[in-house]
Design a protein around this motif. Structure first.
Motif, mmCIF file in Angstrom:
data_model
loop_
_atom_site.group_PDB
_atom_site.id
_atom_site.type_symbol
_atom_site.label_atom_id
_atom_site.label_comp_id
_atom_site.label_asym_id
_atom_site.label_seq_id
_atom_site.Cartn_x
_atom_site.Cartn_y
_atom_site.Cartn_z
ATOM 1 N N ASP A 122 0.824 -1.204 0.000
ATOM 2 C CA ASP A 122 0.000 0.000 0.000
ATOM 3 C C ASP A 122 0.861 1.258 0.000
ATOM 4 N N ALA A 123 1.956 1.234 0.756
ATOM 5 C CA ALA A 123 2.806 2.409 0.833
ATOM 6 C C ALA A 123 3.479 2.696 -0.505
ATOM 7 N N LEU A 124 3.979 1.644 -1.160
ATOM 8 C CA LEU A 124 4.602 1.844 -2.463
ATOM 9 C C LEU A 124 3.594 2.345 -3.481
ATOM 10 N N HIS A 162 8.389 5.955 -0.011
ATOM 11 C CA HIS A 162 9.517 5.068 0.254
ATOM 12 C C HIS A 162 9.142 4.205 1.462
ATOM 13 N N VAL A 163 9.694 3.002 1.534
ATOM 14 C CA VAL A 163 9.275 2.060 2.581
ATOM 15 C C VAL A 163 10.485 1.489 3.315
ATOM 16 N N PHE A 164 10.381 1.525 4.632
ATOM 17 C CA PHE A 164 11.351 0.898 5.532
ATOM 18 C C PHE A 164 10.550 -0.110 6.332
ATOM 19 N N CYS A 165 10.713 -1.387 6.016
ATOM 20 C CA CYS A 165 9.784 -2.424 6.497
ATOM 21 C C CYS A 165 10.453 -3.332 7.518
ATOM 22 N N GLU A 166 9.712 -3.651 8.575
ATOM 23 C CA GLU A 166 10.192 -4.605 9.576
ATOM 24 C C GLU A 166 10.444 -5.968 8.931
ATOM 25 N N LYS A 167 11.407 -6.695 9.494
ATOM 26 C CA LYS A 167 11.531 -8.103 9.117
ATOM 27 C C LYS A 167 10.400 -8.859 9.821
ATOM 28 N N PRO A 168 9.927 -10.006 9.367
ATOM 29 C CA PRO A 168 10.491 -10.781 8.260
ATOM 30 C C PRO A 168 10.054 -10.315 6.869
#
Length: 353
Positions: free
Chosen positions: A71-73, A78-84
């Motif tokens: 959704d963010a893209l 820009h996206v900084f995503c938690e793992k996993p």
């Protein structure tokens, strides 16, 4: 995005990860500005609006447009995503392609690349201190009889939950960072709490695992997770090479330090006491062996480095500047998928290059 010198950051969720791993480091990165927080259900004793009254606050996905990487893209962020990151490598590859198509940057929060002990290990291998590495053993062990009630214990493994996606992602990412993709994987899952191997007839999800990652040069990397480990100092690394060995106990100090209230600007942040120094054994003349204490590298890296790297990537607009690009997270998920397949089938699983 605010201007050419500073970038607005919206944080989705207000749990432990946001409070410990993200917000302090966002605030410490000069080119990043904490702008907004999405917390679906603020409570009197757990409220982002109360803790950060000067920010914008949201309780729904639509108002922030950043509830997921997809959704963010799509919304041009820009996206900084938690793992996993996502449950499968196919989904990871699709998001990487979408980010490129949208001209946006996508980074995955594999923060334990910036653990001080891992930086020490990386330096030992980079400098060839241990010679040719033949066995690399990495642990996340603890004693925790209680079953977690958050996503780690309630989301099934097939949907991205459980030990392999929680802690296993960190361990596999560190192995991948050092050695790349393995040739093959053999793994066993177990529920140590219930004393059952996986898969079991009652469908109990595993809480522990042992996975062997095999490389063409003869290296075996062993990934271990256990929840019933009674130790005063839990094992972390055991690395054996043709010229020496290195052992380390205890987890990186940054998380407990922040939880205890230490500021990430404190001179002691990221540093551990001398009792936690690793042990370095080196081969000498006549095959003699000498052992010495080996403290972690100085100055220790901190999780600020991943945010500094992402801020640099935002400024340059270059995917190659992203500290943990989605393509690498995709490879780590390929390892995780092979681990799962081996655990289910009981056979060694090949990974194509």
């Amino acid at each position: 995005m605010a201007n050419s010198k500073q970038f607005n950051v919206g944080v989705v969720g207000y749990g432990m990860s946001a409070k410990v791993f993200h917000i302090p480091f966002i605030q410490a990165t000069p080119s990043l500005k904490l702008h907004s927080i999405l917390q679906r259900s603020p409570k009197p004793n757990d409220s982002a609006p109360a803790d950060y009254p000067g920010l914008q606050h949201h309780t729904s996905l639509d108002s922030l447009l950043a509830d997921s990487a997809l959704d963010a893209l799509e919304a041009g962020k820009h996206v900084f995503c938690e793992k996993p990151f996502v449950p499968t490598s196919a989904e990871a590859a699709a998001l990487a392609d979408l980010a490129r198509a949208k001209g946006k940057l996508l980074c995955v929060y594999q923060n334990r690349r910036w653990d001080a002990d891992f930086a020490t290990v990386s330096q030992l291998l980079r400098e060839g201190t241990l010679g040719r590495v033949v066995e690399f053993e990495t642990h996340f062990d603890r004693y925790k009889m209680e079953h977690p009630t958050n996503w780690k214990g309630t989301v099934p493994m097939e949907e991205g939950g459980g030990a392999v996606y929680d802690l296993g992602t960190h361990l596999c990412d560190q192995v991948y960072t050092l050695f790349g993709l393995p040739r093959s994987v053999y793994a066993k899952f177990v529920s140590q709490r219930q004393g059952k191997f996986y898969p079991s007839s009652d469908g109990v999800d595993p809480d522990s695992l042992t996975a062997h990652l095999y490389y063409d040069n003869g290296l075996t990397a062993i990934v271990r997770i256990g929840v019933l480990s009674v130790e005063t100092q839990q094992p972390r690394f055991w690395i054996r090479g043709s010229k020496g060995s290195y052992t380390k106990k205890g987890l990186d100090t940054q998380e407990p330090q922040i939880k205890a209230g230490m500021a990430i600007t404190d001179a002691k942040f990221g540093r551990e006491g001398p009792e936690w120094a690793g042990k370095l054994a080196l081969l000498g003349e006549g095959n003699s062996v000498s052992q010495t204490d080996l403290p972690n590298v100085e100055p220790p890296p901190t999780y600020a480095k991943i945010y500094e790297g992402f801020a640099k990537a935002l400024a340059s607009g270059k995917e190659e500047d992203v500290p943990v690009p989605a393509s690498q997270a995709c490879d780590v998920l390929r390892i995780i998928e092979a681990v799962q397949e081996s655990g289910k089938t009981g056979r060694e699983v090949q990974i194509s290059s």
